[in-house]
Design an enzyme around this catalytic site. Structure first.
Site, PDB file in Angstrom:
ATOM      1  N   ASP A 114       3.472   9.079  -1.966  1.00 52.54           N
ATOM      2  CA  ASP A 114       4.552   9.707  -1.212  1.00 52.54           C
ATOM      3  C   ASP A 114       5.231   8.684  -0.315  1.00 52.54           C
ATOM      4  O   ASP A 114       4.611   7.738   0.158  1.00 52.54           O
ATOM      5  CB  ASP A 114       3.993  10.832  -0.323  1.00 52.54           C
ATOM      6  CG  ASP A 114       3.409  11.979  -1.135  1.00 52.54           C
ATOM      7  OD1 ASP A 114       3.913  12.236  -2.239  1.00 52.54           O
ATOM      8  OD2 ASP A 114       2.445  12.598  -0.654  1.00 52.54           O
ATOM      9  N   GLN A 173       0.830  -1.197   0.000  1.00 53.57           N
ATOM     10  CA  GLN A 173       0.000   0.000   0.000  1.00 53.57           C
ATOM     11  C   GLN A 173       0.865   1.247   0.000  1.00 53.57           C
ATOM     12  O   GLN A 173       1.976   1.254   0.503  1.00 53.57           O
ATOM     13  CB  GLN A 173      -0.970   0.000   1.176  1.00 53.57           C
ATOM     14  CG  GLN A 173      -0.323  -0.031   2.528  1.00 53.57           C
ATOM     15  CD  GLN A 173      -1.309  -0.391   3.618  1.00 53.57           C
ATOM     16  OE1 GLN A 173      -2.090  -1.319   3.504  1.00 53.57           O
ATOM     17  NE2 GLN A 173      -1.262   0.352   4.711  1.00 53.57           N
ATOM     18  N   GLY A 174       0.305   2.276  -0.605  1.00 55.36           N
ATOM     19  CA  GLY A 174       0.970   3.563  -0.663  1.00 55.36           C
ATOM     20  C   GLY A 174      -0.037   4.661  -0.375  1.00 55.36           C
ATOM     21  O   GLY A 174      -1.254   4.448  -0.452  1.00 55.36           O
ATOM     22  N   TYR A 175       0.474   5.841  -0.077  1.00 57.24           N
ATOM     23  CA  TYR A 175      -0.375   6.950   0.359  1.00 57.24           C
ATOM     24  C   TYR A 175      -0.258   8.122  -0.600  1.00 57.24           C
ATOM     25  O   TYR A 175       0.832   8.638  -0.840  1.00 57.24           O
ATOM     26  CB  TYR A 175      -0.003   7.341   1.795  1.00 57.24           C
ATOM     27  CG  TYR A 175      -0.445   6.264   2.748  1.00 57.24           C
ATOM     28  CD1 TYR A 175      -1.665   6.339   3.387  1.00 57.24           C
ATOM     29  CD2 TYR A 175       0.329   5.124   2.935  1.00 57.24           C
ATOM     30  CE1 TYR A 175      -2.099   5.317   4.209  1.00 57.24           C
ATOM     31  CE2 TYR A 175      -0.091   4.097   3.757  1.00 57.24           C
ATOM     32  CZ  TYR A 175      -1.309   4.207   4.394  1.00 57.24           C
ATOM     33  OH  TYR A 175      -1.750   3.187   5.200  1.00 57.24           O
ATOM     34  N   LEU A 176      -1.409   8.516  -1.120  1.00 53.95           N
ATOM     35  CA  LEU A 176      -1.495   9.686  -1.990  1.00 53.95           C
ATOM     36  C   LEU A 176      -1.586  10.950  -1.149  1.00 53.95           C
ATOM     37  O   LEU A 176      -1.195  12.018  -1.591  1.00 53.95           O
ATOM     38  CB  LEU A 176      -2.709   9.576  -2.910  1.00 53.95           C
ATOM     39  CG  LEU A 176      -2.675   8.366  -3.856  1.00 53.95           C
ATOM     40  CD1 LEU A 176      -4.048   8.137  -4.469  1.00 53.95           C
ATOM     41  CD2 LEU A 176      -1.632   8.587  -4.931  1.00 53.95           C
TER      42      LEU A 176
END
Length: 151
Positions: free
Chosen positions: A75, A25-28
């Site tokens: 990010d 998972q990644g965070y916008l």
């Protein structure tokens, strides 16, 4: 509404007895939290509101192509982990064994239907310290650090 508590793991249960999922998972955005997640071969865009124990959460399905496109815009570090699903009576503990930048962290989360149920929960002996209200243990916070920098 997501209602959950997070715990460090004091003693590892025998994980081979439980189903496992691979997550990335990644965070916008971290304010508000907007996340993209791959869970095995399923893909989601998630919005999370503010809060520590209880907060709004909305999940929308994504195609693999949309996930990969958005992942490039995230990010910080991608969070990668193996998630083991451990039954606790009518509840389920999600035991996360982190990889990548957070390798070394092992944490369990339990989701509840109500706040009363969450606060009345007595964790099993293999769970350790309750870190629900420590922001360092929120994935959206961890993206800017490595395990050694944070803990």
């Amino acid at each position: 509404m997501e209602i959950e508590r997070k715990f460090l793991v004091r003693e590892m249960p025998k994980l081979t007895a439980y189903p496992v999922k691979k997550l990335e998972q990644g965070y916008l955005s971290t304010g508000p939290v907007v996340r993209v997640r791959r869970e095995d071969n399923e893909y989601y865009l998630t919005y999370k509101g503010g809060g520590l124990v209880a907060r709004e959460e909305y999940n929308l399905p994504l195609s693999r192509e949309a996930y990969e496109h958005l992942r490039e815009k995230c990010d910080g570090n991608l969070i990668t982990k193996k998630r083991y699903l451990i039954p606790l009576g009518e509840l389920t503990a999600e035991l996360d064994v982190f990889e990548g930048a957070m390798e070394g962290l092992i944490m369990a989360e339990v989701e509840f239907s109500t706040l009363e149920e969450a606060y009345a929960f007595t964790p099993p002996d293999w769970m350790g310290k309750d870190v629900t209200e420590d922001v360092r243990y929120h994935n959206s916070y961890m993206i800017n650090y490595t395990y050694k920098e944070l803990f």
